[in-house]
Design a protein around this motif. Structure first.
Motif, short mmCIF file in Angstrom:
data_model
loop_
_atom_site.label_atom_id
_atom_site.label_comp_id
_atom_site.label_asym_id
_atom_site.label_seq_id
_atom_site.Cartn_x
_atom_site.Cartn_y
_atom_site.Cartn_z
N THR A 118 -12.82 -23.70 -6.76
CA THR A 118 -13.91 -23.75 -7.74
C THR A 118 -14.30 -22.35 -8.18
O THR A 118 -14.52 -22.09 -9.37
N LEU A 119 -14.40 -21.42 -7.22
CA LEU A 119 -14.77 -20.04 -7.55
C LEU A 119 -13.72 -19.39 -8.43
O LEU A 119 -14.05 -18.69 -9.41
N ARG A 120 -12.45 -19.61 -8.11
CA ARG A 120 -11.37 -19.05 -8.94
C ARG A 120 -11.44 -19.59 -10.37
O ARG A 120 -11.31 -18.84 -11.34
N GLN A 121 -11.64 -20.90 -10.50
CA GLN A 121 -11.72 -21.51 -11.83
C GLN A 121 -12.93 -20.99 -12.60
O GLN A 121 -12.82 -20.69 -13.80
N LEU A 122 -14.07 -20.87 -11.93
CA LEU A 122 -15.28 -20.38 -12.58
C LEU A 122 -15.09 -18.95 -13.07
O LEU A 122 -15.46 -18.61 -14.19
N ALA A 123 -14.49 -18.11 -12.24
CA ALA A 123 -14.25 -16.72 -12.62
C ALA A 123 -13.32 -16.65 -13.83
O ALA A 123 -13.55 -15.85 -14.76
N GLN A 124 -12.31 -17.49 -13.84
CA GLN A 124 -11.38 -17.51 -14.97
C GLN A 124 -12.09 -17.97 -16.24
O GLN A 124 -11.95 -17.37 -17.29
N GLN A 125 -12.88 -19.04 -16.13
CA GLN A 125 -13.66 -19.55 -17.27
C GLN A 125 -14.59 -18.50 -17.84
O GLN A 125 -14.76 -18.39 -19.04
N LYS A 126 -15.25 -17.75 -16.95
CA LYS A 126 -16.28 -16.78 -17.35
C LYS A 126 -15.71 -15.39 -17.60
O LYS A 126 -16.46 -14.46 -17.88
N ALA A 127 -14.39 -15.23 -17.48
CA ALA A 127 -13.71 -13.95 -17.68
C ALA A 127 -14.26 -12.86 -16.76
O ALA A 127 -14.57 -11.75 -17.17
N VAL A 128 -14.40 -13.22 -15.49
CA VAL A 128 -14.84 -12.28 -14.46
C VAL A 128 -13.63 -11.89 -13.62
O VAL A 128 -12.89 -12.75 -13.15
N ASP A 129 -13.42 -10.59 -13.46
CA ASP A 129 -12.32 -10.08 -12.64
C ASP A 129 -12.69 -10.29 -11.17
O ASP A 129 -13.48 -9.55 -10.61
N LEU A 130 -12.13 -11.33 -10.57
CA LEU A 130 -12.46 -11.74 -9.22
C LEU A 130 -11.31 -11.38 -8.27
O LEU A 130 -10.16 -11.71 -8.53
N VAL A 131 -11.66 -10.72 -7.18
CA VAL A 131 -10.68 -10.39 -6.14
C VAL A 131 -11.15 -11.04 -4.85
O VAL A 131 -12.28 -10.81 -4.41
N LEU A 132 -10.31 -11.89 -4.26
CA LEU A 132 -10.61 -12.54 -2.99
C LEU A 132 -9.86 -11.83 -1.88
O LEU A 132 -8.63 -11.66 -1.97
N LYS A 133 -10.57 -11.38 -0.84
CA LYS A 133 -9.95 -10.66 0.26
C LYS A 133 -10.29 -11.35 1.57
O LYS A 133 -11.45 -11.47 1.92
N ARG A 134 -9.24 -11.75 2.28
CA ARG A 134 -9.42 -12.40 3.57
C ARG A 134 -8.73 -11.58 4.65
O ARG A 134 -7.72 -10.94 4.40
N GLY A 135 -9.26 -11.60 5.86
CA GLY A 135 -8.63 -10.87 6.95
C GLY A 135 -8.86 -9.37 6.86
O GLY A 135 -7.99 -8.58 7.22
N VAL A 136 -10.02 -8.98 6.40
CA VAL A 136 -10.35 -7.57 6.21
C VAL A 136 -10.85 -6.98 7.54
O VAL A 136 -11.72 -7.55 8.20
N SER A 137 -10.32 -5.82 7.92
CA SER A 137 -10.77 -5.14 9.14
C SER A 137 -12.13 -4.51 8.89
O SER A 137 -12.55 -4.33 7.74
N ASP A 138 -12.82 -4.14 9.97
CA ASP A 138 -14.10 -3.45 9.83
C ASP A 138 -13.94 -2.16 9.03
O ASP A 138 -14.78 -1.83 8.20
N ALA A 139 -12.88 -1.42 9.30
CA ALA A 139 -12.65 -0.15 8.59
C ALA A 139 -12.49 -0.39 7.08
O ALA A 139 -13.06 0.35 6.27
N GLU A 140 -11.74 -1.43 6.71
CA GLU A 140 -11.57 -1.74 5.28
C GLU A 140 -12.87 -2.24 4.67
O GLU A 140 -13.20 -1.90 3.54
N LEU A 141 -13.63 -3.02 5.43
CA LEU A 141 -14.93 -3.51 4.94
C LEU A 141 -15.87 -2.34 4.68
O LEU A 141 -16.55 -2.30 3.66
N VAL A 142 -15.91 -1.38 5.58
CA VAL A 142 -16.75 -0.19 5.39
C VAL A 142 -16.35 0.53 4.11
O VAL A 142 -17.20 0.94 3.31
N THR A 143 -15.05 0.68 3.88
CA THR A 143 -14.57 1.33 2.65
C THR A 143 -15.02 0.55 1.42
O THR A 143 -15.48 1.15 0.44
N LEU A 144 -14.93 -0.77 1.48
CA LEU A 144 -15.36 -1.59 0.34
C LEU A 144 -16.86 -1.44 0.10
O LEU A 144 -17.30 -1.33 -1.05
N TYR A 145 -17.66 -1.45 1.17
CA TYR A 145 -19.10 -1.22 1.01
C TYR A 145 -19.34 0.12 0.33
O TYR A 145 -20.09 0.22 -0.63
#
Length: 194
Positions: A118-145
C-alpha cells in the motif's frame, strides 16, 4: 476470521482474559511505565498508579557529528504497520511542490506485507521518491539520521518512542504527531509537534 458458531465462545474467552488481566494488575506491588501517557492509561485501565521510568538511548552510538552533510531527505523509522501511520508521511511529502520534495526513507525491520505494498502504491500515485530499507545496522541508522533534514514520527498513540530521541541525539530535528508520548519528548529546541 472466527466462524459464527464459535463467536460466543470467543467473546466469553475474551471476557475471562480481561478479568484475569485486571486482577493480576491489581495484585502487583508496583508498576513501571515509560511515559506520563502510559501512566494515565494504566490508571484508567486498572485503577493503579504507576511510576514513570523514562527510557534512554546509547549516546555512544547515537550522537552528533558536525561534519555530516545533510541530504534532501526525510527519515521515518519503525515497523511498517498502519498504527505507525507511514502513509501520513507520504501524504505530507506529496503536499510539497514536486520540485521541492525530498526523498522519503523508511527504515524498518518488521512489516505487514499488504501495508508495505500500500505504501509503495501510494508513493507512486503521489510521485514521492520512496526508499524502503530493511535490515539496517545501528551504524547505518545513525548515518541516515545525521544525513536527513528531519525525522518524521507519525505513530498513533505511541507510548514513548525511541525514534525522536535518537534523531535529536544525532543532531536531526523531528516532526511528531501531537499525541501520546511524543508530547513529553518534543521541546521547541529539538522538534515540532503537528
Amino acid at each position: 476470521l472466527i466462524p459464527r458458531w464459535m463467536q460466543p465462545f470467543w467473546v466469553r474467552r475474551q471476557k475471562i482474559l480481561t478479568h484475569l488481566d485486571a486482577q493480576n494488575a491489581r495484585r502487583a506491588t508496583s508498576a513501571l511505565c515509560n511515559s506520563q501517557y502510559m501512566k494515565d492509561a494504566i490508571q484508567q485501565a486498572y485503577g493503579i498508579s504507576a511510576t514513570i521510568c523514562y527510557l534512554g538511548i546509547d549516546d555512544k552510538t547515537f550522537n552528533y557529528v558536525s561534519t555530516t552533510t545533510k541530504k534532501r531527505q526525510l527519515l521515518v523509522v519503525g515497523t511498517l504497520h498502519p498504527a505507525k501511520a507511514q502513509q501520513l508521511a507520504i501524504e505530507a511529502v506529496a503536499l510539497l511542490e514536486s520540485s521541492q520534495r525530498p526523498r522519503l526513507v523508511l527504515v524498518y525491520e518488521n512489516f505487514d506485507g499488504r501495508y508495505r505494498s500500500t505504501l509503495r502504491q501510494l508513493a507512486q500515485q503521489k510521485a514521492v521518491d520512496l526508499v524502503l530499507k530493511r535490515g539496517v545496522s545501528d551504524a547505518e541508522l545513525v548515518t541516515l539520521y545525521r544525513q536527513s533534514q528531519a525525522t518524521l514520527c507519525m505513530a498513533e498513540r505511541e507510548p514513548f518512542g525511541f525514534t525522536p530521541i535518537e534523531s535529536a541525539a544525532c543532531g536531526t530535528p523531528f516532526i511528531a504527531i501531537a499525541e501520546g508520548g511524543f508530547l513529553e519528548i518534543v521541546k521547541s529546541s529539538n522538534g515540532l509537534l503537528v
